[in-house]
Every structure is written in C-alpha cells, then in structure tokens.
Scaffold this motif. Sequence first.
Motif, PDB file in Angstrom:
ATOM      1  N   LYS A 219       0.745  -1.219  -0.023  1.00  0.00           N
ATOM      2  CA  LYS A 219      -0.085   0.219  -0.278  1.00  0.00           C
ATOM      3  C   LYS A 219       1.260   0.929   0.039  1.00  0.00           C
ATOM      4  O   LYS A 219       1.532   1.552   0.787  1.00  0.00           O
ATOM      5  CB  LYS A 219      -0.970  -0.385   1.108  1.00  0.00           C
TER       6      LYS A 219
ATOM      7  N   GLN B 282       2.366  -0.420   4.160  1.00  0.00           N
ATOM      8  CA  GLN B 282       2.516  -2.344   4.555  1.00  0.00           C
ATOM      9  C   GLN B 282       1.850  -3.015   3.035  1.00  0.00           C
ATOM     10  O   GLN B 282       2.030  -2.006   2.387  1.00  0.00           O
ATOM     11  CB  GLN B 282       1.088  -2.086   5.833  1.00  0.00           C
TER      12      GLN B 282
ATOM     13  N   GLY C 198       0.374  -7.117   6.497  1.00  0.00           N
ATOM     14  CA  GLY C 198      -0.118  -6.009   8.167  1.00  0.00           C
ATOM     15  C   GLY C 198       0.829  -5.548   8.624  1.00  0.00           C
ATOM     16  O   GLY C 198       1.859  -6.167   9.121  1.00  0.00           O
ATOM     17  N   VAL C 199       0.495  -4.397   9.303  1.00  0.00           N
ATOM     18  CA  VAL C 199       1.737  -3.210  10.115  1.00  0.00           C
ATOM     19  C   VAL C 199       2.384  -4.795  11.091  1.00  0.00           C
ATOM     20  O   VAL C 199       2.938  -5.010  11.794  1.00  0.00           O
ATOM     21  CB  VAL C 199       1.568  -2.398  10.852  1.00  0.00           C
ATOM     22  N   MET C 200       1.150  -5.141  11.753  1.00  0.00           N
ATOM     23  CA  MET C 200       1.027  -6.204  13.382  1.00  0.00           C
ATOM     24  C   MET C 200       2.189  -7.380  12.910  1.00  0.00           C
ATOM     25  O   MET C 200       3.297  -7.755  13.640  1.00  0.00           O
ATOM     26  CB  MET C 200       0.117  -6.553  14.039  1.00  0.00           C
ATOM     27  N   GLY C 201       1.336  -7.900  11.282  1.00  0.00           N
ATOM     28  CA  GLY C 201       2.013  -8.971  11.244  1.00  0.00           C
ATOM     29  C   GLY C 201       3.610  -8.483  10.413  1.00  0.00           C
ATOM     30  O   GLY C 201       4.296  -9.453  11.476  1.00  0.00           O
TER      31      GLY C 201
ATOM     32  N   ARG D 212      -4.506   1.041  28.547  1.00  0.00           N
ATOM     33  CA  ARG D 212      -4.536   0.100  26.727  1.00  0.00           C
ATOM     34  C   ARG D 212      -3.994   1.500  25.665  1.00  0.00           C
ATOM     35  O   ARG D 212      -3.356   0.937  24.521  1.00  0.00           O
ATOM     36  CB  ARG D 212      -5.303  -0.886  25.749  1.00  0.00           C
ATOM     37  N   ALA D 213      -4.212   2.147  26.010  1.00  0.00           N
ATOM     38  CA  ALA D 213      -4.517   3.891  25.218  1.00  0.00           C
ATOM     39  C   ALA D 213      -3.229   3.849  24.756  1.00  0.00           C
ATOM     40  O   ALA D 213      -2.509   4.423  25.425  1.00  0.00           O
ATOM     41  CB  ALA D 213      -5.463   4.703  25.366  1.00  0.00           C
ATOM     42  N   PRO D 214      -2.980   4.132  23.760  1.00  0.00           N
ATOM     43  CA  PRO D 214      -1.636   4.264  23.118  1.00  0.00           C
ATOM     44  C   PRO D 214      -1.077   6.262  23.346  1.00  0.00           C
ATOM     45  O   PRO D 214      -2.460   7.107  23.245  1.00  0.00           O
ATOM     46  CB  PRO D 214      -1.670   4.272  21.531  1.00  0.00           C
TER      47      PRO D 214
ATOM     48  N   ARG E 270      -0.214   9.111  21.542  1.00  0.00           N
ATOM     49  CA  ARG E 270       1.080   9.236  20.353  1.00  0.00           C
ATOM     50  C   ARG E 270       1.021  10.582  20.233  1.00  0.00           C
ATOM     51  O   ARG E 270       0.971  11.822  21.353  1.00  0.00           O
ATOM     52  CB  ARG E 270      -0.171   9.543  19.191  1.00  0.00           C
TER      53      ARG E 270
ATOM     54  N   PHE F 204       1.428   1.295  19.140  1.00  0.00           N
ATOM     55  CA  PHE F 204       0.783   0.230  20.071  1.00  0.00           C
ATOM     56  C   PHE F 204       2.627  -0.258  19.915  1.00  0.00           C
ATOM     57  O   PHE F 204       2.644  -1.374  18.757  1.00  0.00           O
ATOM     58  CB  PHE F 204      -0.023  -0.614  20.030  1.00  0.00           C
TER      59      PHE F 204
ATOM     60  N   ARG G  32      -7.510  12.856  24.752  1.00  0.00           N
ATOM     61  CA  ARG G  32      -8.399  13.177  24.329  1.00  0.00           C
ATOM     62  C   ARG G  32      -9.184  13.727  25.966  1.00  0.00           C
ATOM     63  O   ARG G  32     -10.134  13.775  26.121  1.00  0.00           O
ATOM     64  CB  ARG G  32      -9.460  11.780  24.142  1.00  0.00           C
TER      65      ARG G  32
ATOM     66  N   LYS H 180      -8.480  13.546  29.521  1.00  0.00           N
ATOM     67  CA  LYS H 180      -8.447  12.375  30.471  1.00  0.00           C
ATOM     68  C   LYS H 180      -7.169  12.607  30.754  1.00  0.00           C
ATOM     69  O   LYS H 180      -5.920  12.228  30.020  1.00  0.00           O
ATOM     70  CB  LYS H 180      -9.151  11.911  30.201  1.00  0.00           C
TER      71      LYS H 180
END
Lengths: 119, 374
Positions: free
Chosen positions: B19, B31, B35-38, B301-303, B305, B325, B354, B356
Amino acid sequence: MKFTEEHEWLRVQGDVVVVGITEHASEQLGDVVFVELPDEGTVVSKDDEIVVIESVKAASDILAPLDGEIVEVNEALTDNPGLVNEDAMGEAWFFKMKAEDLSQMDEYMDEAKYKDMIG
Amino acid sequence: MADLRRTGLFDLHLELGGKMVPFAGWEMPVQYPMGVMGEHQHTRAHAGLFDVSHMGQVILRPPKGGTVADAARALEALVPVDVIGLGEGRQRYAMFTNEDGGILDDLMVANRGDHLFLVVNAARVGHDVAMMRGRLGEGVTVELISDRALLALQGPEAQAALERIVPEVAEMRFMDVAVLPVSGGDVWVSRSGYTGEDGFEISVPEDEAEGFARALLAMEEVAPIGLGARDSLRLEAGLCLYGSDIDETTSPVEAGLTWAIRKARRKGGARAGGFPGATRILGELEDGPARKRVGLAPEGRAPMRAGTEIFDGDEKVGEVTSGAFGPTLGAPMSMGYVAAGSAATGTRLTGEVRGKRLPVEVVDLPFVPANFKR
C-alpha cells in the motif's frame, strides 16, 4: 442490516440495535490495538463521538448512529481489540443501544447501497 | 501521486500488494497484505526486507593526495562525533548539529579505507549535501549516489538468508562495513539497521536491486516489510525518528545520544569541541540538560501518540514525540521529552488523552532489548 457513511453497521435485535464497524472499515484501519467503549447507561445523541478505536495507524472515532441509550458494551474488545480485524461483522460488535426513534434508521443504506459506496 | 519519486523497487512493491503512501517526497509502501502487526512480528522472529532506497547515500572523498583522515577531519567540523578514530571497515552513528546545539540530521558514517560513506535521512538529503558542499572545505568532494538501491534485511534470521547470496557477511560483526562482490557488481554491506535486531543494510546497483530483492524474498525466512512496521520496530528499540524525536531544537544531550559523543570530542579530549553548538552541547554534558528524552509506558492500553502533553502533578513537564502500540511489547509505548526533574526512571506522570489525564511511567529505553551480533 443498515449501514452508515461512517462505515458502521446497525442490526435490530429484539428491542435493541447492535452497532459495529464494517469489514471494509476494519481493513482500512489496519490492526486495531485499543478500543475505548462508553459506559453502559450513557444517553447519547446521534453523531456524538462515543467509541475510540486506535489502530497501528491512527485513532478514529465511532459516532452514535441514533439518539438513545447505550444498554450494553462489548467488553471482549477491551481485552482483545484484534477481534475487530478477525470478525468485524459478528463477534466484534461495539455496543447495543435502545433507540428513541427507530425510524432514524431509515436514512441509512442497505447492503447493496453500502457496497456501491465503497466500490 | 504527482511529483513523488519512486525507488527502483516500485513495481515490485505493487506486485507484492504494497500500500503506497507519500513519505519524505517518495512513494513508499506503508504495509503489505501481512499488515503492520504481522510484519513487525515477522521481523522479530525471522527476517524482514525493507526498501530504504529513499535514504541518501553519500561518498566523501579526501582532497587529491590526501587520506580518509582528511575527509574525517573535515566532517568532524560538522558533527560532535569522533570520525578520525573510526577504523577502516567500521561504521558509527553521528548527527549534524547547528550553532544552537540542535540536530540538523542524524546519519551513519562508515570508513571505507580511502573514503567515507554516509547514509542520511531521505527528507534531509538536499539539505545535508548542500551543507557539506558548502562547509567541508577545499578539496573534499561530496558525491550523492543516485544509481544504487538501499535494502535493509533485519531480524534473527537475516544472516542465514543473506549469506546464501553473499557468504562473506557471516564474518561481519555489528557495525562492520564491507564491499563484497556479487554477480553483476559489488554490494556495499553494513551489519546494522534501525529495528533493534541483528541485520544488514545492503547497497545494490540499481539494475541488480530487483533481482537481489526477489532472491531474498524467495527464501522462507524473508518477508517484505513496510514503513508502518519499520516505525513500531524502531520505537520499541528506543531509536529516534528525525523530525519527530530529534530536530533543530533538540540537542544530542537532551536526546540521550551522548554515547555517540566519544571522549576525543568532549572537554579535555584530544579534539574537544570544534563542532557547531559545542558550547551548549559540552555544557549540557557537564551540567545536565534541562529536559531529557525518556521512555514513557502508559498504564492502560490507550496509546499516547505524538503531541500528547505530559504532566507532573498539575504542571506540564513535556510532550510525547513518538507513540504507538508495541506489537512485541504487547502494550502501548511512547517516548518524548520531559523536564529533567521529572525524568528519573520510575517517575509517575500523566498524559492527556482526549481530555483525560491518564497515568504513565518513565521507563528505561529500549522497550524491547536489542539483539545485535557484537
């Protein structure tokens, strides 16, 4: 089943509407790594940002498709966000809501129209 | 995508289902279907092949009748790094600094016997070449290589794969460089990379690049890897991305790159100072910087950025410069700059996501230990 331009699907199940994102959307997002769900009992208006999805690429929001109340959220996504990539149209639903006015669903696309939209 | 440059492997990327996205003026694969993770996991477990041909390959030659030490001496006027002490066949990390002690680019410098070979960031090629031509002084020639592709093969199985084509690479150690013959010309190999894994960067004549890449991709260990996984791999390895984690406003000391500044260039060293920004940089080495680049581990778990503001109590003490992540880490990870007083490992801070304020802890880098062949 109905579809929004924001790539959500809506399925009426008894007296609630189940909401998720389409497989096409999950492919565009890439691997999902984090999902933030609203609290059960939250009263929402159409187009409120109520879910945050973070993928390996970016964060995106899911909007409330209807006015109503969130009655259940899919806690499985909190522990296993990757479910969105595995089964977007099934197991990976985001929330169930009680709609104030189900006729709000009429404006959304059926599957054929949605498929046309995404080409 | 008009006006974007394409590498010699563009058609191969398309064939592999890459892509393509704009990156630093180039059209590059972010990618592939894996996929990015793989792709990230594949690189950590086996071997990943990256097209890094967009990066600048530059040769610095000494004046006629001079030696490589003359080119090294000239380069030392632009970097706080010991280049003269770099042995033949060895490579070292460096950075160009400005008069304010900020970083103009980071780069690799190799001593190849009678000249230096540099690899610089794609977005900075024009800047770096113009600066060197203007400031390296009489007689040093700056040659931008435009007819070679650059590939990176990274991961624990990189050697096993590459040595089938270039057997000599088995003898190389981390940060060795060599010019090695293959059919169709020479490849320029360094045992290095930017993933925290063992691996190689391989400069290949452009005409040979596609065949070379195909030969590697035909091997079971090797898969093509895009920019997405390159970013998560380097972040897990605690490595800086120029333009995000380091730039003209960050000094090498703030950035925690002091290991690259050897004794010879420090106060009391044989060639102390003599590079742009020396006053600030040598001063920060003595007294410590006002802020430091640190690893930040969000608790949930919230990245967090790039751009996420970091607070110590109610006070804003810094900002995230890279965040994502970590697929190998299995958790979100960030790095950024915080005030020195809040930078100690274990310090508990918050990051605003966001609206918080979420807990985040200062941690040592890297997030995932390096796996180099020393």
